[in-house]
Design a protein around this motif. Structure first.
Motif, PDB file in Angstrom:
ATOM      1  N   GLU A   1      -6.278  -6.729   6.689  1.00 18.45           N
ATOM      2  CA  GLU A   1      -6.210  -6.356   5.278  1.00 18.45           C
ATOM      3  C   GLU A   1      -5.568  -7.473   4.465  1.00 18.45           C
ATOM      4  O   GLU A   1      -4.691  -8.179   4.961  1.00 18.45           O
TER       5      GLU A   1
ATOM      6  N   CYS B   1      -3.495  -7.754   0.933  1.00 18.80           N
ATOM      7  CA  CYS B   1      -2.853  -6.879  -0.050  1.00 18.80           C
ATOM      8  C   CYS B   1      -2.227  -7.737  -1.117  1.00 18.80           C
ATOM      9  O   CYS B   1      -1.606  -8.752  -0.818  1.00 18.80           O
TER      10      CYS B   1
ATOM     11  N   ILE C   1      -1.659  -7.122   7.918  1.00 18.60           N
ATOM     12  CA  ILE C   1      -1.816  -7.251   6.468  1.00 18.60           C
ATOM     13  C   ILE C   1      -1.349  -8.633   6.026  1.00 18.60           C
ATOM     14  O   ILE C   1      -0.247  -9.057   6.361  1.00 18.60           O
TER      15      ILE C   1
ATOM     16  N   CYS D   1      -0.046 -10.234   2.998  1.00 17.28           N
ATOM     17  CA  CYS D   1       0.492  -9.752   1.720  1.00 17.28           C
ATOM     18  C   CYS D   1       0.705 -10.930   0.774  1.00 17.28           C
ATOM     19  O   CYS D   1       1.458 -11.851   1.082  1.00 17.28           O
TER      20      CYS D   1
ATOM     21  N   TRP E   1      -6.660  -4.676  -1.009  1.00 13.21           N
ATOM     22  CA  TRP E   1      -6.124  -3.606  -1.855  1.00 13.21           C
ATOM     23  C   TRP E   1      -4.913  -4.109  -2.617  1.00 13.21           C
ATOM     24  O   TRP E   1      -4.321  -5.117  -2.280  1.00 13.21           O
ATOM     25  N   ARG E   2      -4.584  -3.413  -3.667  1.00 13.22           N
ATOM     26  CA  ARG E   2      -3.445  -3.791  -4.502  1.00 13.22           C
ATOM     27  C   ARG E   2      -2.342  -2.749  -4.353  1.00 13.22           C
ATOM     28  O   ARG E   2      -2.612  -1.558  -4.478  1.00 13.22           O
ATOM     29  N   ALA E   3      -1.121  -3.220  -4.092  1.00 11.10           N
ATOM     30  CA  ALA E   3       0.012  -2.303  -3.931  1.00 11.10           C
ATOM     31  C   ALA E   3       0.634  -2.011  -5.301  1.00 11.10           C
ATOM     32  O   ALA E   3       0.646  -2.880  -6.163  1.00 11.10           O
TER      33      ALA E   3
END
Ligand code: ADP
Length: 180
Positions: free
Chosen positions: A5, A7, A151, A153, A177-179
């Motif tokens: 992922e 992020c 992930i 990040c 995806w965006r946190a």
């Protein structure tokens, strides 16, 4: 199968088993992501890292996460960029590899990496992303582990793009995806 992922967000907020810190050799905290992790974890983290007595570049050490949502913090020391002929690529790869080994030894199922060395240490982002992705892929293929999620990040969009590109080049499936 381990999910990969990308992020965009603050690594200190992630609810994962382990977050990796882009630490320096002293392990006594610093700026950037290191400072953010120490602030969010609280003073107990510094008390533990003090007892470790530092960590050479290219290696990593593990501590508890204290007030972080993450159970563990893996403090990885990436290289300072010196133009590319000072073994920087190998040292960056080794910092990732050591982190993954510690994660595997502690039964970690989800881990988040920041873009180690690409801040104050000046490592070019695309090159660092390719090394990070390559090292993770090799580890997942060759070593025993319980990792379900890895992930990458990223704090900014250029970092997100660099990791997406590296994963695409490698032919990996991934999710961005965006946190927060
Ligand atoms: P280094 O000294 O290894 O270069 P830095 O902390 O200066 O470490 O930067 C490493 C990367 O971490 C940079 O890409 C920076 O944008 C990013 N970063 C800074 N703060 C955070 C955070 N809270 N969460 C995730 N990434 C962060």
């Amino acid at each position: 199968m381990t999910r990969l992922e990308v992020c965009r967000g603050d690594i200190t907020k992630l609810e994962v088993d382990a977050i990796v810190n882009a630490a320096n050799e002293s392990l006594l905290g610093g700026g950037g992501v290191d400072g953010a992790i120490h602030r969010a974890a609280g003073p107990e983290l510094l008390a533990e890292t003090r007892r470790l007595g530092g960590c050479p570049t290219g290696e990593a050490r593990i501590t508890k996460g204290y007030r972080l949502p993450a159970t563990w913090v893996i403090h990885a020391v990436g290289p300072v960029w010196r133009g590319g002929n000072a073994n920087e690529d190998n040292l960056l790869s080794s910092a990732h590899e050591h982190s993954l080994r510690l994660a595997a030894e502690h039964g970690v199922r989800s881990i988040a990496f920041p873009a180690i060395s690409t801040g104050v240490y000046g490592f070019p982002k695309e090159r660092a992303a390719r090394i990070a992705v390559g090292t993770v892929r090799r580890f997942l293929r060759e070593r025993e582990h319980d990792l379900e999620r890895v992930i990458f990040c990223c704090f900014d969009e250029s970092c997100v793009r660099a990791h997406e590109q590296a994963l695409e080049e490698a032919g990996e499936e991934f999710e961005t995806w965006r946190a927060g």
